[in-house]
Design a protein around this motif. Structure first.
Motif, PDB file in Angstrom:
ATOM      1  N   SER A 593       0.808  -1.223   0.000  1.00 23.08           N
ATOM      2  CA  SER A 593       0.000   0.000   0.000  1.00 23.08           C
ATOM      3  C   SER A 593       0.836   1.264   0.000  1.00 23.08           C
ATOM      4  CB  SER A 593      -0.923   0.012   1.226  1.00 23.08           C
ATOM      5  OG  SER A 593      -0.152  -0.030   2.415  1.00 23.08           O
ATOM      6  N   ALA A 594       2.153   1.153  -0.132  1.00 21.26           N
ATOM      7  CA  ALA A 594       3.023   2.328  -0.039  1.00 21.26           C
ATOM      8  C   ALA A 594       2.726   3.328  -1.149  1.00 21.26           C
ATOM      9  CB  ALA A 594       4.486   1.906  -0.100  1.00 21.26           C
ATOM     10  N   MET A 595       2.488   4.576  -0.761  1.00 23.93           N
ATOM     11  CA  MET A 595       2.267   5.680  -1.693  1.00 23.93           C
ATOM     12  C   MET A 595       3.430   6.651  -1.529  1.00 23.93           C
ATOM     13  SD  MET A 595      -0.658   4.771  -3.049  1.00 23.93           S
ATOM     14  CE  MET A 595      -1.291   6.233  -3.863  1.00 23.93           C
ATOM     15  N   VAL A 596       4.064   7.028  -2.629  1.00 22.98           N
ATOM     16  CA  VAL A 596       5.254   7.863  -2.558  1.00 22.98           C
ATOM     17  C   VAL A 596       5.098   9.031  -3.530  1.00 22.98           C
ATOM     18  CG1 VAL A 596       6.716   5.906  -1.901  1.00 22.98           C
ATOM     19  CG2 VAL A 596       6.433   6.480  -4.311  1.00 22.98           C
ATOM     20  N   GLY A 597       6.161   9.822  -3.617  1.00 23.71           N
ATOM     21  CA  GLY A 597       6.148  10.934  -4.545  1.00 23.71           C
ATOM     22  C   GLY A 597       5.464  12.163  -3.977  1.00 23.71           C
ATOM     23  N   ALA A 649      -2.871  -6.166   6.130  1.00 26.02           N
ATOM     24  CA  ALA A 649      -3.270  -6.409   7.511  1.00 26.02           C
ATOM     25  C   ALA A 649      -2.898  -5.216   8.389  1.00 26.02           C
ATOM     26  CB  ALA A 649      -2.607  -7.685   8.039  1.00 26.02           C
ATOM     27  N   ARG A 650      -1.725  -4.641   8.138  1.00 29.27           N
ATOM     28  CA  ARG A 650      -1.327  -3.443   8.894  1.00 29.27           C
ATOM     29  C   ARG A 650      -2.284  -2.292   8.620  1.00 29.27           C
ATOM     30  NH1 ARG A 650       3.908  -5.020   6.762  1.00 29.27           N
ATOM     31  NH2 ARG A 650       5.140  -6.063   8.396  1.00 29.27           N
ATOM     32  N   VAL A 651      -2.666  -2.144   7.344  1.00 29.50           N
ATOM     33  CA  VAL A 651      -3.596  -1.070   6.990  1.00 29.50           C
ATOM     34  C   VAL A 651      -4.941  -1.294   7.673  1.00 29.50           C
ATOM     35  CG1 VAL A 651      -4.827   0.033   5.085  1.00 29.50           C
ATOM     36  CG2 VAL A 651      -2.450  -0.666   4.781  1.00 29.50           C
ATOM     37  N   HIS A 656      -8.760  -0.079  12.456  1.00 24.24           N
ATOM     38  CA  HIS A 656      -9.694  -0.791  13.327  1.00 24.24           C
ATOM     39  C   HIS A 656      -9.107  -0.995  14.717  1.00 24.24           C
ATOM     40  CE1 HIS A 656     -11.210  -1.667   9.290  1.00 24.24           C
ATOM     41  NE2 HIS A 656     -12.382  -1.865   9.851  1.00 24.24           N
ATOM     42  N   GLY A 657      -8.479   0.037  15.224  1.00 31.80           N
ATOM     43  CA  GLY A 657      -8.017   0.000  16.600  1.00 31.80           C
ATOM     44  C   GLY A 657      -6.939  -1.023  16.876  1.00 31.80           C
ATOM     45  N   GLY A 658      -6.136  -1.370  15.875  1.00 32.33           N
ATOM     46  CA  GLY A 658      -5.064  -2.326  16.062  1.00 32.33           C
ATOM     47  C   GLY A 658      -5.496  -3.774  15.997  1.00 32.33           C
ATOM     48  N   ILE A 705       1.487  -7.303  14.832  1.00 30.56           N
ATOM     49  CA  ILE A 705       0.409  -6.371  14.492  1.00 30.56           C
ATOM     50  C   ILE A 705      -0.702  -6.447  15.528  1.00 30.56           C
ATOM     51  CG2 ILE A 705      -1.307  -5.734  12.749  1.00 30.56           C
ATOM     52  CD1 ILE A 705       0.500  -7.026  10.657  1.00 30.56           C
ATOM     53  N   ASP A 706      -1.134  -7.671  15.858  1.00 32.21           N
ATOM     54  CA  ASP A 706      -2.221  -7.877  16.812  1.00 32.21           C
ATOM     55  C   ASP A 706      -1.956  -9.183  17.559  1.00 32.21           C
ATOM     56  OD1 ASP A 706      -4.513  -8.170  18.260  1.00 32.21           O
ATOM     57  OD2 ASP A 706      -5.827  -8.543  16.540  1.00 32.21           O
TER      58      ASP A 706
END
Length: 863
Positions: A593-597, A649-651, A656-658, A705-706
């Motif tokens: 999901s990385a967004m750059v620029g 999953a991280r996103v 959602h509160g972790g 993550i959880d």
């Protein structure tokens, strides 16, 4: 700034409470409709965006969000499901651009399970609306609807067009002035095709934005095209001191979050095609000679034009460009036959032209059949539609258009229409449209959407057929020098409104100049055509097919200079971002999901994932593989898939509160995160060392993550716990759970009932569950626990002892009263309900022992 947005409402100022009560109906259980993954994802984003957060003030202009969903991806059902979740017992106003769409929208909301009263604010009479829907534009009547809905808490849905929605504002004003009271705000306003509400603030329908005119607790803006692009002008730049046609302070832009709120969900055209929600498509350019301006070129091209072709009995060819229409008809017929297209919609800006096109089409078909009967059929099915036709006739024509060759023997079907089959009207059976580049950009944008819709599993490929007329001396393929390709420019610009990247990808040569050759090219492109422009950053790429060969470098320059305002180079942009990432981190371990620029708009993670897909399919050029290898590219599909899932999953956890307690049907960004987690939980139950067991490294990655991603108790419990924790966090830990209303709903979960159940069932919980709850300040219901303890400590009385006590009381009653007819409500001084006890013994006579029956009969009891 739009009047009313960001301003209060005086004494009637809108105030939210912390507890919201949206409907309980889940997305997957709405009546008659099962939402698909992308629709559920959109619905969750809407509910989250339009749910007040505990302890945080809400803007006086209410909560507002925007959703962009590609045409044909089911916006209507998502809006209806949002109405059920957010205003199940409230009033919802649905605003649409046309009367046809209004009627269709009523059906969609009913199909989605919306009950209660439905009304329409429009010019239609009741007989033209679905059964049970009343119509008016009277402010008094509309105000009565709103007041009745508020008093009785009855679900009410009001449908209006942008033209008539001002009547709703008039109702609020009328009620305040004449009745001396303020009507309650709407529970939700849904603005469909919301791009219609942008533009000049002086347009009457911008009243939908004004909280002072139409108060609403929530506003949901839905559109497929948040920006309608206009073709770049070749005229001279306007002087700085010249009068602008639309001053900035009087413009309403969908980029303005003060008006439209944040965009909480986006499903672009290319992504919808990749998910098989819309049909992949191609652009077929018909490069024609003008029969009047270039007779010799026309003869060489073989356009049928002569006696009988293009003639109408009423002489209407005098009012239309008959010769040009005949040439377009010939090109269309050839394209449909060669590409095996069965259903085409042609778009016209004038009714007379649509009628003429349909009524003379078979003259052209007949001419082509005479010249080549083995290739061309004798007849096409053809009909025309315009606003002059009533609704029943339109339905009949559309039904015939959807018929098959087996019904009437006609394989190819063409319906010529003028401003009828526009926004929101579904014709999923169309596999092609003919666009002449005329009309407004909104009309062209909507026309394109007609061809892209398809039924689930239909698997069609759509064609956008664009005729262009070359001037004398011009040759097919001279796209840089010729001014005759304006129609193509306008269509490409309209496509850019659907999804800018689809068109911008054409501005850069793709596949490193690699071009389909030989027989495969002939099969893909058809006789006498060339392929251009397949490439891009996603799985879907847009083919543009010309009659004569067009080098893709020429096409890229044409797109950049004639369609776009600047060149957008996907590969170069992607590899440059990858190189920067490598320089900063030492590798290409990039989250999906990385967004750059600039402004974080380039999806580097997805770009790299697409390159892995191309590489595994053998479609990535060798030199590009080498470039990525030099940056430490990871090509392992298995590891890449897990890493992609882990990143999603991280996103998910961040939003959602972790917690990773996602439902099995959950998706995010088009990724089926719920299914992915369910499969991993199943693998986690397999003993270590056995086939299918989850490797420790992956288990640890998920636990980072959880820690409770795979609990010993049901995942539903963990999901609701995460919601309770979110409520606790957003309340800064200051929550008195003992006074939380039982009907509290948050994030779509029955939080109040759940907390009550945990406190009541404390003894049945695992110790770890109790520890988690205690961390939030949730404890056992002390009073209920004490009552249970007292009941448990109370000496137990056997059934025989209870019978003996009742029998003794009955004997005393008989001795005192002289009979055994005990009134039902009679109680003894000791508090025994003797009447009820005796009735109970009679009811269970068969379960009494013979001795007990004899004792009762001895006291005079009759059965």
């Amino acid at each position: 700034m739009v009047p009313g947005v960001g301003s209060g409402m005086g004494e009637g100022r809108l105030v939210f409470v912390n507890v919201v009560k949206p409907g309980l109906m889940a997305a997957q259980s709405v009546a008659g409709v099962s939402l698909r993954g992308h629709q559920e994802e959109a619905l969750e984003a809407i509910v989250r965006g339009l749910t007040p957060r505990p302890g945080r003030p809400v803007s006086p202009s209410g909560l507002r969000v925007t959703v962009q969903m590609a045409t044909g991806s089911g916006k209507s059902y998502v809006g209806a499901a949002a109405g059920q979740r957010l205003a199940s017992r409230g009033t919802v106003l649905v605003v649409v651009p046309t009367l046809d769409l209004l009627v269709q929208m009523v059906g969609s909301w009913r199909a989605a399970g919306r009950a209660g009263d439905m009304h329409a604010v429009c010019s239609l009479v009741d007989s033209e609306l679905p059964f049970g829907v009343m119509a008016t534009t009277s402010p008094l009547m509309i105000g009565t609807w709103l007041q009745h809905a508020a008093r009785h808490r009855r679900p009410t849905t009001i449908f209006a067009t942008y033209t008539s929605v001002g009547a709703v504002a008039d109702a609020y004003a009328y009620w305040a002035e004449r009745q001396g009271e303020l009507l309650p705000p709407l529970g939700l306003m849904v603005c469909d095709e919301a791009h219609r509400s942008s533009g000049s603030v002086e347009k009457t329908w911008t009243v939908v934005h004004d909280q002072a005119e139409i108060p609403a607790e929530r506003r949901l803006y839905m559109t497929a095209t948040p920006r309608i692009w206009a073709p770049p002008s070749k005229a001279m730049k306007r002087r700085e001191d010249a009068l602008q046609p639309l001053p900035e302070e009087l413009a309403v832009s969908m980029d303005d979050q003060r008006i439209y709120g944040p965009q909480v969900f986006t499903l672009g055209l290319a992504e919808a095609i990749d998910r098989k929600l819309l049909a992949p498509f191609e652009i077929v350019v018909l490069e024609l000679r003008d029969p009047l301006g270039d007779r010799s070129g026309t003869q060489q091209q073989g356009v049928p034009w002569g006696p009988g072709v293009g003639e109408a009995e009423d002489g209407s060819e005098d009012e239309v460009p008959a010769a040009r229409i005949a040439a377009i008809q010939a090109g269309l017929v050839k394209t449909m036959v060669e590409r095996v297209l069965q259903r085409c919609i042609t778009f016209h800006s004038r009714t007379i032209e649509a009628r003429y096109f349909a009524e003379t089409l078979n003259q052209t078909v007949e001419k082509l059949n005479i010249d080549n009967p083995q290739k061309y059929p004798e007849e096409f099915w053809t009909q025309w539609l315009s606003g002059e036709h009533d609704v029943d006739f339109r339905k009949e024509v559309i039904a015939d258009f959807g018929s098959s060759e087996g019904d009437d023997g006609l394989r190819h079907r063409v319906v010529a229409q003028c401003k009828v089959l526009g926004e929101g009207v579904d014709i999923p059976d169309a596999d092609s449209v003919l666009l002449q580049g005329r009309g407004s950009m909104v009309d062209i944008v909507q026309a394109i959407g007609r061809a892209l819709r398809m039924k689930p599993g239909e698997g069609k490929t759509a064609s956008l057929i664009v005729p262009v007329f070359l001037k004398p001396g011009e040759e097919p393929g001279d796209i840089l020098e010729s001014e005759s390709y304006s129609a193509l420019i306008k269509v490409l610009t309209a496509l850019r409104s659907h999804d800018a990247r689809v068109v911008e990808a054409l501005a850069v040569p793709q596949k490193s100049g690699k071009r389909t050759k030989g027989r495969s090219a002939e099969a893909a492109c058809g006789p006498g055509e060339s392929w251009s422009g397949e490439g891009g950053s996603g799985a879907f790429t847009l083919p543009v097919r010309f009659q004569a060969p067009v080098d893709e470098n020429v096409l890229a320059l044409f797109i950049a200079s004639r369609v776009l305002t600047g060149e957008n180079q996907f590969w170069r942009e992607g590899i440059n971002h990858a190189r920067r990432w490598h320089e900063e981190t030492g590798g290409l371990d990039v989250p999906y999901s990385a967004m750059v620029g600039e402004e974080g708009k380039f999806p580097l993670g997805k770009w790299l994932s697409d390159r892995r897909t191309e590489h595994s399919a053998g479609e990535l050029a060798r030199h590009r593989v080498d470039m990525l290898d030099a940056l430490g590219m990871t090509w392992s599909v298995s590891d890449a898939r897990f890493e992609a899932g882990l990143d999603w999953a991280r996103v998910w956890a961040k939003g959602h509160g972790g917690s990773l307690a996602a439902p099995a049907r959950a998706s995010i960004g088009g990724y089926a995160i719920g299914t992915w987690l369910s499969e991993l939980r199943a693998a986690a139950q397999v003993p270590a060392g056995q086939p299918g067991a989850l490797v420790p490294e992956r288990r640890r990655a998920l636990e980072e993550i959880d820690p409770w991603w795979c609990p010993a108790w049901p995942i539903v419990w963990q999901r609701t716990y995460a919601v309770a924790r979110q409520w606790w966090l957003e309340s800064d830990g200051l929550v008195d759970w003992t006074v939380l209303p039982v009907d509290t709903v948050f994030e779509g979960e029955q939080l109040g009932r759940w907390v009550q159940a945990q406190r009541a069932g404390w003894a049945d919980l695992d110790q770890e569950q109790r520890d988690l709850l205690a961390a939030l300040g949730i404890g056992e219901d002390v009073e209920l626990a004490a009552a249970r303890a007292a009941a448990a400590a109370k000496p137990k009385v056997s059934r025989a002892d209870r019978f003996g006590a009742g029998l003794a009381a009955l004997a005393a009653f008989v001795e005192r009263e002289g009979h055994a007819k005990v009134p039902r409500a009679h109680k003894t001084e000791e508090g025994l309900s003797l009447g009820a006890w005796l009735n109970n013994q009679k009811a269970r006579r068969d379960k009494l022992s013979p001795e007990q029956r004899g004792q009762l009969e001895a006291l005079g009891v009759t059965w």
